[in-house]
Motif scaffolding. Structure first.
Motif, PDB file in Angstrom:
ATOM      1  N   LYS A 220     -13.012   5.378  89.494  1.00  0.00           N
ATOM      2  CA  LYS A 220     -11.130   6.206  90.080  1.00  0.00           C
ATOM      3  C   LYS A 220     -10.807   4.578  91.279  1.00  0.00           C
ATOM      4  CE  LYS A 220      -8.124   8.797  91.833  1.00  0.00           C
ATOM      5  NZ  LYS A 220      -8.381   8.135  92.262  1.00  0.00           N
ATOM      6  N   GLY A 221     -11.730   4.551  91.318  1.00  0.00           N
ATOM      7  CA  GLY A 221     -11.583   3.734  93.049  1.00  0.00           C
ATOM      8  C   GLY A 221     -11.115   2.388  92.702  1.00  0.00           C
ATOM      9  N   LEU A 222     -11.554   2.028  91.790  1.00  0.00           N
ATOM     10  CA  LEU A 222     -11.536   0.356  91.187  1.00  0.00           C
ATOM     11  C   LEU A 222     -11.093   0.200  90.418  1.00  0.00           C
ATOM     12  CD1 LEU A 222     -15.413  -0.666  89.524  1.00  0.00           C
ATOM     13  CD2 LEU A 222     -14.114  -1.116  92.082  1.00  0.00           C
ATOM     14  N   ALA A 223     -10.773   0.876  90.383  1.00  0.00           N
ATOM     15  CA  ALA A 223      -8.415   0.462  89.592  1.00  0.00           C
ATOM     16  C   ALA A 223      -7.445   0.861  90.551  1.00  0.00           C
ATOM     17  CB  ALA A 223      -8.802   2.245  88.439  1.00  0.00           C
ATOM     18  N   ASP A 224      -8.009   1.759  91.633  1.00  0.00           N
ATOM     19  CA  ASP A 224      -6.802   2.442  92.323  1.00  0.00           C
ATOM     20  C   ASP A 224      -6.135   1.000  93.040  1.00  0.00           C
ATOM     21  OD1 ASP A 224      -5.597   4.155  91.869  1.00  0.00           O
ATOM     22  OD2 ASP A 224      -7.641   5.639  92.782  1.00  0.00           O
TER      23      ASP A 224
END
Length: 539
Positions: free
Chosen positions: A43-47
């Protein structure tokens, strides 16, 4: 204490990216709580990608992190090999058993809408800096492409989903020892070789696993896991100077190793070997007009080529023309075109259990569904995604976007496509044969040739029997038949009930440039089509 995502990625970068992309992604997956998508490290990478897309003025963006594993083993006679797989490589590991042996690949792709057009870029290097770089590259590509645009891309709306989906499996096929698979395949070959006349055998197990994390600027965060398994065996027999083969294919499915153990390969070895010998001794079919009775394992190929492909909306619109052509269907045909007889009903379905194309959500983040393609012989629906649905006046996507791997651009791909069985009062398979005076029974898939609009084709099969006065009298060889799509299904006059309905799969559906591979299932009952030209290819 476990490392943070930033520390982990910094360590990988400092070591010169010693870990392969697949290992890196696998490690990040292992550090993430399965099914809790908002707590995933991805999720952090996607954001990061989505924030960069917003900063650069994109109206939409999404990112897919993907890890693919595929493995195959084949035994030819008594020689163990890596296996040829089904369908070849998918560019970056997306193929199903492609190339033989074990293949791994992982990475991510970023897709954006900027200036009214798509931009896409991808990388196997999963670091924060690279994610920002790839997002900027996708935007640059969109800006450059906008100079040639004819209209702005418009997406139909879809709800945001934060969820996890996985193929139901009993046994992970990647946990089965290679020696156990080899022992099974060697045993099958030994059994086949006991039949006099059989001189060549090959048996194979191919398996595929895909993990995917999708996130969009509209708020979707979706994690999915899929497993597919495809076992089969083939034997060749010689009678005099004539050589023929016979193949037993366990229907390829999404599932675990239970697809293999439940496939009854050893139990069918003697029958298949005997049929290979009989096939080698069989006379060539007499050319002419005959009725054909098709088993579900044969209908799969015809369904795929002259129902599945021509109802892809991007082919109809001309978006897809450089690989296997467009379609004879026109937009105005929906609701009007007579595709077959009144008993002909076709359904597209990305939700059916075991279907090779069954997933929870497509690569647009759309929840998958089932919908009608043909009802009572009339074309009523097409395959769409968020980009194309508006061209047929629909307000939602049918969930048909898919990419073979992280490195590929996602575009419209075929779902599972099925011919529905008849009602309970419909005849059984045996009753259809008993009602056929002069025909050919066709089982399994064989050669095929189709024109650039999927309208005029020629098909073969794996095995053929002559039907005379309601009885299967003998095996015949060299059978092909001609099929003009609407005329062919217009002559459909018998369809069996659900008791003989089966779903079979194809694991090498190629489309697009660069080529991407899709895996699809096609279900069917037994069907009879009247007055078909048989054997013209051998005249």
């Amino acid at each position: 204490m476990s490392a943070t995502r930033r520390d982990f990625l910094r360590t990988v970068g400092a070591s010169g990216a010693a870990l392969a992309a697949s290992d890196l992604v696998a490690s990040l997956v292992a550090q993430s709580p399965k099914g809790r998508v908002l707590e995933s490290r991805f999720k952090g990478l996607a954001d990061i990608a989505l924030t960069e897309a917003r900063r650069l003025g994109c109206s939409y963006g999404d990112v897919r992190f993907t890890r693919n594993l595929n493995d195959s083993v084949a035994v030819r006679d008594r020689i163990v090999g890596g296996g040829g797989g089904f369908g070849g490589g998918g560019g970056g590991g997306g193929g199903f058993g492609g190339g033989g042996g074990r293949n791994e690949s992982a990475g991510f792709g970023v897709r954006v809408l900027h200036s009214g057009v798509w931009g896409f870029s991808s990388s196997p290097i999963v670091t924060e800096d690279q994610i920002r770089t790839i997002a900027r590259e996708a935007v640059d590509i969109a800006r450059a492409s906008a100079m040639a645009k004819r209209f702005d891309v418009s997406l139909t709306p879809t709800p945001a989903h934060q969820t996890y989906w996985a193929t139901p499996i009993t046994t992970d096929p990647f946990t089965i020892a290679l020696d156990d698979k080899i022992a099974l395949l060697l045993g099958i070959n030994e059994q086949l070789l006991k039949t006099k006349g059989v001189f060549r055998t090959q048996s194979m197990i191919a398996q595929d696993y895909e993990w995917k994390y999708f996130a969009s600027s509209e708020g979707s965060y979706i994690e999915q896991e899929s497993w597919r398994v495809a076992p089969s065996f083939t034997c060749m027999a010689r009678a005099g100077s004539k050589v023929k083969s016979r193949t037993f294919t366990v229907p390829a499915r999404t599932g675990g190793y239970e697809v293999v153990t439940g496939g009854r390969m050893m139990e069918n070895a003697d029958r298949i070997a005997a049929e290979a010998v009989e096939h080698a001794m069989a006379p060539s079919v007499a050319a002419g007009l005959k009725d054909i009775v098709m088993t579900p394992s044969h209908s799969m190929l015809t369904i795929h080529e002259i129902i599945g492909h021509p109802t892809e909306l991007d082919r109809i619109l001309g978006y897809e023309a450089n690989y296997a052509g467009t379609s004879f269907i026109k937009l105005e045909d929906v609701g009007k075109l007579k595709y077959g007889s009144p008993m002909f009903n076709v359904t597209a379905d990305r939700t059916i259990g075991g279907g090779l194309c069954t997933v929870g959500y497509d690569d647009d983040g759309v929840k998958t569904q089932a919908w009608p393609i043909v009802r009572e012989g009339v074309l009523v629906g097409l395959q769409t995604n968020r980009e194309t649905a508006r061209f047929v006046g629909e307000t939602e996507s049918r969930g048909c976007t898919f990419a073979s791997s992280w490195r590929n651009y996602p575009f419209l791909r075929m779902p599972n496509v099925h011919v529905e069985p008849g009602p309970d009062s419909a005849p059984s398979a045996d009753e259809i044969i008993a009602d056929t005076r002069d025909g050919i029974l066709i089982d399994g898939r064989g050669s095929y040739s189709i024109d650039q609009q999927r309208y005029n084709g020629q098909f073969g099969g794996d095995a053929f029997w002559e039907i005379k006065n309601g009885k299967k009298v003998r095996m015949v060889a060299d059978v092909t038949y001609n099929a003009i799509t609407t005329d062919f299904y217009g002559n459909l006059d018998a369809i069996s009930n659900k008791g003989s309905w089966e779903m079979h799969g194809t694991t090498g559906d190629a489309k697009g440039q660069p080529v991407q591979i899709n895996h699809i299932s096609h279900g069917a009952p037994w069907m009879r089509v009247r007055k078909v030209m048989i054997g013209a290819a051998y005249l």
